[in-house]
Design an enzyme around this catalytic site. Structure first.
Site, PDB file in Angstrom:
ATOM      1  N   ASP A 266       0.932  -1.206  -0.010  1.00 57.08           N
ATOM      2  CA  ASP A 266      -0.109   0.071  -0.098  1.00 57.08           C
ATOM      3  C   ASP A 266       0.917   1.263  -0.075  1.00 57.08           C
ATOM      4  OD1 ASP A 266      -2.179   1.700  -0.165  1.00 57.08           O
ATOM      5  OD2 ASP A 266      -3.072   1.179   1.617  1.00 57.08           O
TER       6      ASP A 266
HETATM    7  C1  BGC Z   1      -5.045   3.245  -0.019  1.00 54.37           C
HETATM    8  C2  BGC Z   1      -5.220   2.337  -1.292  1.00 54.37           C
HETATM    9  C3  BGC Z   1      -5.113   2.911  -2.621  1.00 54.37           C
HETATM   10  C4  BGC Z   1      -3.839   3.533  -2.754  1.00 54.37           C
HETATM   11  C5  BGC Z   1      -3.635   4.171  -3.953  1.00 54.37           C
HETATM   12  C6  BGC Z   1      -3.862   4.039  -0.348  1.00 54.37           C
HETATM   13  O1  BGC Z   1      -3.867   5.200   0.568  1.00 54.37           O
HETATM   14  O2  BGC Z   1      -4.988   2.776   1.293  1.00 54.37           O
HETATM   15  O3  BGC Z   1      -6.426   1.601  -1.079  1.00 54.37           O
HETATM   16  O4  BGC Z   1      -5.201   1.799  -3.841  1.00 54.37           O
HETATM   17  O5  BGC Z   1      -3.995   4.616  -1.582  1.00 54.37           O
HETATM   18  O6  BGC Z   1      -4.419   5.198  -4.186  1.00 54.37           O
END
Ligand code: BGC
Length: 766
Positions: A266
């Site tokens: 993540d």
């Molecule tokens: C979120 C993810 C997301 C990623 C990309 C993160 O802050 O937790 O779910 O896919 O950002 O935007």
């Protein structure tokens, strides 16, 4: 290091070299890994970011890109959020006069509430088609964390409090989405159950809870689908970041679940990159330059092995060769918004749950309606944050009712839209809450009793929509968001009193991101329809169900408690934590490291007793049980059969529509298991589910269920293995947990259990 990056950029972009380089193909991945320099490898596994030479941000809203290496024929691939539609930056103008949108599909909870794999697959496919048209190679979804607590800010993106429903719906969504040749990311692995302090919170739980609940959905999802990527979550798990956990990413995910694909982190650069690599993380998004440097330094000092880096590079290349970018696909940038609107409408209606229908007030024939509640005029289609979708339009409840032939109260139709516009502007202007892309909660408008008394004279029925939104980086607050607010209670009470006094009915629509408190007011209106966050076509889908154009067949994917404190582990969640900070650690630097309960760490004291597992085992009443949902018809069950064959439990039951109109029935197969060597097991556990086609009155369908006997097991943490108990099981058929329609006994002999256990134990030579 400066000189190194200049040299690298020249090498990557111009392919300078005496020898011709091999170009990437499906068949020469290992050859490419062999000829790549350590520097190239270290760049490839770190996301392509603003610090990189030749960086191109892609479409506004893109989640992240990988590093291109033209000299090897390696394109940059594009990852976009997910999971309820393709996320583009709101109001993105392309500079040529066009504004680009994508379809806002129904959110995860609604999709799971359909209890229908076909609906999940169709939604996945629709999103996949748009992802392809908008140039994405991987869509960052589905979100499949378990609904441990009703207040988690991202619950709307997720599926259920039950891992079987979550895992199998996720698999169908993934299969649908990937069928168009775009990848998915099953996220966030694992035990990412709250948003408060989401980057650094430690989820503390038992191995049994981890295996039976929090990784179980992923395990089942991987059994039935092949997501190109799995996203490792932000949080810590028992003191270790999941992205740095060898036990979680390599031993459980890769070895036990047999996951062959890529693990993407993540979006953070804050971890120990070599440790993440060793643990099993392959791609570091969004990517920071110092991660590349850290990898190279660790290779040099021997704290990172080339074998770990090569594994990650191999996974990245294996992903890239599957992508549209590698196939040379050119995105049209014009998704088929019309076709997908029809799909969004149909799937939204499929997951709406009818909670109450006193005296059969629904379905409604077109009549004169007084439509109250700001969300009847300003529907919340989806939640905030990464899952926010910039939709071309949102169909409002009042407009859809008019389209369906209702005549609406003119005063309310004038007052509410004006108020909704004012409230939106007011919230935006005053920055009352940080919503991190999306829409803030609009307070309800105070409608005087006099106005209600006036509207009742010219109306046959009242409709009230109550709304709740939420999103990434913040959990919902018990007092403000789970409970109804004073203005909402006043509206509900006044409308019900005035309309009932005039012999007229009241219908409530819940436009909600997760469960709310209902027990103190749900006896007031005549009908309640839970419409969730239904996507851009929500108004149409609500009208379809209210008028009976669609007979509701959705079932709750989580329990609605009578009271928040009835849930197990209610105190072990930041239920009253108020913060305006989004997307960062909420623990003040000076207090970091202090044992701040529910912030720095959260104890999962309820263990495996989440949701209905708790309510049924403790015999606790709920407002609406897991699996609850009414229909405009009735169903009867017959011919329930259960047997064990070839290591599988095979069951079937015949469902007959015994009521007056066509309808569909979702059926859960629940099991009550003997204790075996365990002190406690849940009173019931869902093992499989199925849904009928649309059955005409009098029509029957036999539903089949099938799963390995080993799925009856509980996880023995001391022996680190799944254990099936011998003895008498009860197999129950019916949607609602604990109130099933038919049961059958199933006896497992000692011999059979031994055979099943033996089959799953590692064999010599494995
Ligand atoms: C979120 C993810 C997301 C990623 C990309 C993160 O802050 O937790 O779910 O896919 O950002 O935007």
């Amino acid at each position: 290091m400066k000189k190194l990056s200049l040299l690298l950029s020249a090498l990557f972009f111009f392919g300078i070299g005496v020898f011709a380089q091999p170009k990437l193909s499906e068949n020469n991945i290992q050859e490419i890994v062999r000829v790549m320099s350590p520097e190239e490898k270290a760049c490839l596994v770190v996301g392509f970011n603003t610090g990189c030479p030749g960086y191109d941000p892609g479409l506004p809203g893109t989640g992240g890109l990988t590093y291109p290496m033209p000299k090897y024929g390696i394109p940059s691939i594009v990852m976009m959020d997910g999971p309820t539609g393709v996320r583009l930056e709101p109001d993105w103008h392309d500079g040529k006069g066009a504004v680009h949108f994508s379809t806002s599909f129904p959110t995860g909870l609604l999709t799971a509430a359909s209890w229908d794999r076909e609906t999940a697959a169709a939604v996945g496919r629709g999103i996949g088609e748009e992802a392809l048209d908008l140039g994405a190679d991987v869509l960052l979804g589905p979100g499949m964390n378990l609904l441990r607590n009703p207040l988690n800010g991202r619950n709307f993106e997720y599926f259920s409090e039950d891992p079987v429903l979550s895992g199998l719906i996720a698999a169908a969504y993934i299969n649908g989405l990937q069928s168009v040749g775009v990848g998915t990311s099953a996220k966030h692995f694992a035990a990412n159950s709250q948003e408060t302090n989401r980057l650094d919170g430690d989820s503390r739980l038992s191995t049994r809870a981890l295996r039976e609940l929090y990784t179980r959905g992923f395990e089942l999802c991987l059994r039935e689908s092949d997501p190109w990527t799995v996203m490792a979550s932000y949080n810590l798990l028992n003191g270790e970041y999941t992205q740095e956990s060898y036990g979680l990413l390599t031993q459980i995910l890769r070895q036990d679940f047999g996951y062959p694909g890529l693990v993407v982190t993540d979006w953070t650069g804050k971890r120990n990159t070599p440790k993440q690599l060793h643990a099993g993380s392959d791609l570091f998004m969004g990517g920071a330059k110092n991660q590349t440097e850290h990898i190279l330094a660790s290779l040099a000092d021997g704290t990172l092995s080339m074998a770990d880096l090569d594994r990650a590079v191999t996974k990245v290349l294996e992903l890239i060769v599957k992508t549209p970018a590698f196939r040379g696909h050119k995105a049209s940038l014009s998704p088929d918004l019309e076709a997908h609107a029809a799909l969004a409408r149909q799937s939204a209606a499929e997951g709406m749950v009818l909670l109450r229908n006193q005296g059969g007030v629904l379905p409604l024939a077109p009549c004169r309606a007084a439509v109250f509640g700001v969300h009847s005029y300003d529907l919340i289609p989806g939640g905030n944050g990464a899952a926010y979708v910039s939709a071309p339009y949102v169909v409002q409840v009042h407009d859809a009712l008019k389209e369906a032939g209702f005549t609406l109260d003119a005063d309310l139709e004038r007052i509410y839209p004006a108020y909704a516009a004012f409230a939106d502007a007011d919230v935006a202007l005053n920055h009352k809450v940080n919503v991190h892309v999306g829409k803030a909660q609009t307070p309800e408008l105070e409608i005087t009793r006099t106005l209600i008394e006036q509207t009742v004279k010219s109306s046959d029925v009242a409709v009230i929509t109550l709304g709740r939104t939420s999103g990434e980086a913040r959990d919902r607050i018990l007092g403000r968001e789970f409970l109804l607010q004073e203005d909402e209670v006043n509206l509900l009470e006044n409308v019900c009193e005035v309309f009932h006094a005039a012999g007229k009915k009241v219908v409530v629509i819940l436009n909600i991101c997760g469960p709310i408190e209902t027990a103190s007011w749900n006896y007031l209106p005549d009908a309640i329809l839970c419409a969730w966050l239904p996507g851009e076509e929500g108004g149409h889908a609500i009208a379809d169900v209210l008028t009976g154009r669609v007979n509701p067949s959705g079932r709750l994917p989580m329990s609605f408690p009578l009271d928040y404190f009835d849930i197990a582990g209610a105190e072990d969640f930041p239920y009253n934590f108020v913060s305006n900070k989004a997307n960062e650690s909420v623990v003040h630097p000076e207090r970091r490291g202090l044992p701040l309960k529910n912030l720095a760490y959260t104890d999962y004291t309820e263990d495996i007793f989440v949701g209905y597992r708790h309510f049924l085992t403790e015999g606790k009443e709920v407002a609406y049980p897991f699996g609850f949902g009414l229909s405009y018809t009735q169903f009867t069950y017959s011919n329930a059969v259960v047997r064990v064959k070839a290591g599988q439990v095979q069951a079937s039951v015949t469902v007959t529509n015994s009521g007056p109109v066509a309808g569909k029935e979702a059926v859960g197969l629940y099991v009550s298991a003997p204790l075996g060597s365990f002190d406690k097991k849940p009173a019931r556990e869902l093992k499989d589910f199925a849904k009928t086609r649309l059955l005409a009155p009098g029509e029957s369908q036999t539903l089949e269920f099938r799963f390995p006997v080993l799925d009856l097991a509980s996880f023995n943490a001391a022996l680190s293995r799944w254990e099936v108990a011998k003895g008498l099981y009860t197999v129950c058929f019916g949607a609602e947990a604990g109130r099933e329609q038919m049961t059958r006994p199933l006896k497992l002999s000692r011999g059979l259990v031994k055979e099943v256990q033996r089959a799953c134990e590692p064999q010599a030579g494995d």
